[in-house]
Design a protein around this motif. Sequence first.
Motif, PDB file in Angstrom:
ATOM      1  N   UNK A 178     -17.656  39.292  46.439  1.00 38.74           N
ATOM      2  CA  UNK A 178     -16.248  38.914  46.482  1.00 38.74           C
ATOM      3  C   UNK A 178     -16.105  37.397  46.325  1.00 38.74           C
ATOM      4  N   UNK A 179     -16.948  36.653  47.057  1.00 34.69           N
ATOM      5  CA  UNK A 179     -16.900  35.200  46.947  1.00 34.69           C
ATOM      6  C   UNK A 179     -17.214  34.747  45.521  1.00 34.69           C
ATOM      7  N   UNK A 180     -18.252  35.307  44.921  1.00 34.23           N
ATOM      8  CA  UNK A 180     -18.639  34.897  43.567  1.00 34.23           C
ATOM      9  C   UNK A 180     -17.497  35.129  42.577  1.00 34.23           C
ATOM     10  N   UNK A 181     -16.757  36.218  42.737  1.00 36.29           N
ATOM     11  CA  UNK A 181     -15.609  36.466  41.865  1.00 36.29           C
ATOM     12  C   UNK A 181     -14.529  35.414  42.096  1.00 36.29           C
ATOM     13  N   UNK A 182     -14.280  35.071  43.361  1.00 40.78           N
ATOM     14  CA  UNK A 182     -13.294  34.028  43.664  1.00 40.78           C
ATOM     15  C   UNK A 182     -13.713  32.698  43.046  1.00 40.78           C
ATOM     16  N   UNK A 183     -15.000  32.371  43.135  1.00 41.90           N
ATOM     17  CA  UNK A 183     -15.468  31.109  42.577  1.00 41.90           C
ATOM     18  C   UNK A 183     -15.318  31.092  41.056  1.00 41.90           C
ATOM     19  N   UNK A 184     -15.657  32.188  40.409  1.00 39.84           N
ATOM     20  CA  UNK A 184     -15.513  32.282  38.950  1.00 39.84           C
ATOM     21  C   UNK A 184     -14.058  32.082  38.543  1.00 39.84           C
ATOM     22  N   UNK A 185     -13.155  32.766  39.243  1.00 42.05           N
ATOM     23  CA  UNK A 185     -11.727  32.632  38.925  1.00 42.05           C
ATOM     24  C   UNK A 185     -11.223  31.224  39.210  1.00 42.05           C
ATOM     25  N   UNK A 186     -11.687  30.618  40.300  1.00 43.49           N
ATOM     26  CA  UNK A 186     -11.267  29.254  40.639  1.00 43.49           C
ATOM     27  C   UNK A 186     -11.754  28.253  39.599  1.00 43.49           C
ATOM     28  N   UNK A 187     -12.986  28.416  39.138  1.00 45.38           N
ATOM     29  CA  UNK A 187     -13.521  27.536  38.095  1.00 45.38           C
ATOM     30  C   UNK A 187     -12.678  27.638  36.827  1.00 45.38           C
ATOM     31  N   UNK A 188     -12.243  28.846  36.506  1.00 43.07           N
ATOM     32  CA  UNK A 188     -11.477  29.075  35.278  1.00 43.07           C
ATOM     33  C   UNK A 188     -10.144  28.329  35.275  1.00 43.07           C
ATOM     34  N   UNK A 189      -9.602  28.052  36.449  1.00 42.01           N
ATOM     35  CA  UNK A 189      -8.319  27.341  36.507  1.00 42.01           C
ATOM     36  C   UNK A 189      -8.490  25.880  36.945  1.00 42.01           C
ATOM     37  N   UNK A 190      -9.739  25.427  37.032  1.00 46.48           N
ATOM     38  CA  UNK A 190      -9.991  24.021  37.320  1.00 46.48           C
ATOM     39  C   UNK A 190     -10.014  23.623  38.786  1.00 46.48           C
ATOM     40  N   UNK A 191     -10.065  24.585  39.695  1.00 46.60           N
ATOM     41  CA  UNK A 191     -10.150  24.242  41.120  1.00 46.60           C
ATOM     42  C   UNK A 191     -11.489  23.563  41.394  1.00 46.60           C
ATOM     43  N   UNK A 192     -11.499  22.673  42.366  1.00 47.39           N
ATOM     44  CA  UNK A 192     -12.713  21.908  42.656  1.00 47.39           C
ATOM     45  C   UNK A 192     -13.252  22.090  44.060  1.00 47.39           C
ATOM     46  N   UNK A 193     -12.458  22.705  44.956  1.00 48.21           N
ATOM     47  CA  UNK A 193     -12.886  22.838  46.340  1.00 48.21           C
ATOM     48  C   UNK A 193     -12.228  24.045  46.974  1.00 48.21           C
ATOM     49  N   UNK A 194     -12.978  24.741  47.819  1.00 46.76           N
ATOM     50  CA  UNK A 194     -12.427  25.828  48.627  1.00 46.76           C
ATOM     51  C   UNK A 194     -12.234  25.342  50.053  1.00 46.76           C
ATOM     52  N   UNK A 195     -11.199  25.826  50.684  1.00 46.05           N
ATOM     53  CA  UNK A 195     -10.985  25.663  52.107  1.00 46.05           C
ATOM     54  C   UNK A 195     -10.930  27.062  52.697  1.00 46.05           C
TER      55      UNK A 195
END
Length: 78
Positions: A19-36
């Motif tokens: 689940x986390x890996x999918x969130x990270x992939x999606x976040x990278x695709x939109x340019x996010x740089x950090x998770x909280x």
Amino acid sequence: IRHFGVHPFWIGKGVGRRLYQRCETDAQAVGARRFTCFSSLNGEAFYRALGFARERPIDVPMGPALRLPSILMTRPIQ
């Protein structure tokens, strides 16, 4: 990330990590740089294993008179 939860049968079988890996992939695709993350106390080890760092204890409001003791954690997105 608010938090992940899986059925007790699936704990330790990689579901939360996927689940986390999918969130990270999606976040990278939109340019996010950090998770909280608002980790529950018993979830801290899981998030630490994913590379999150503990920032500080927090209380997450769950209702008008109910607060859940939690831990604010952060992680740069690779």
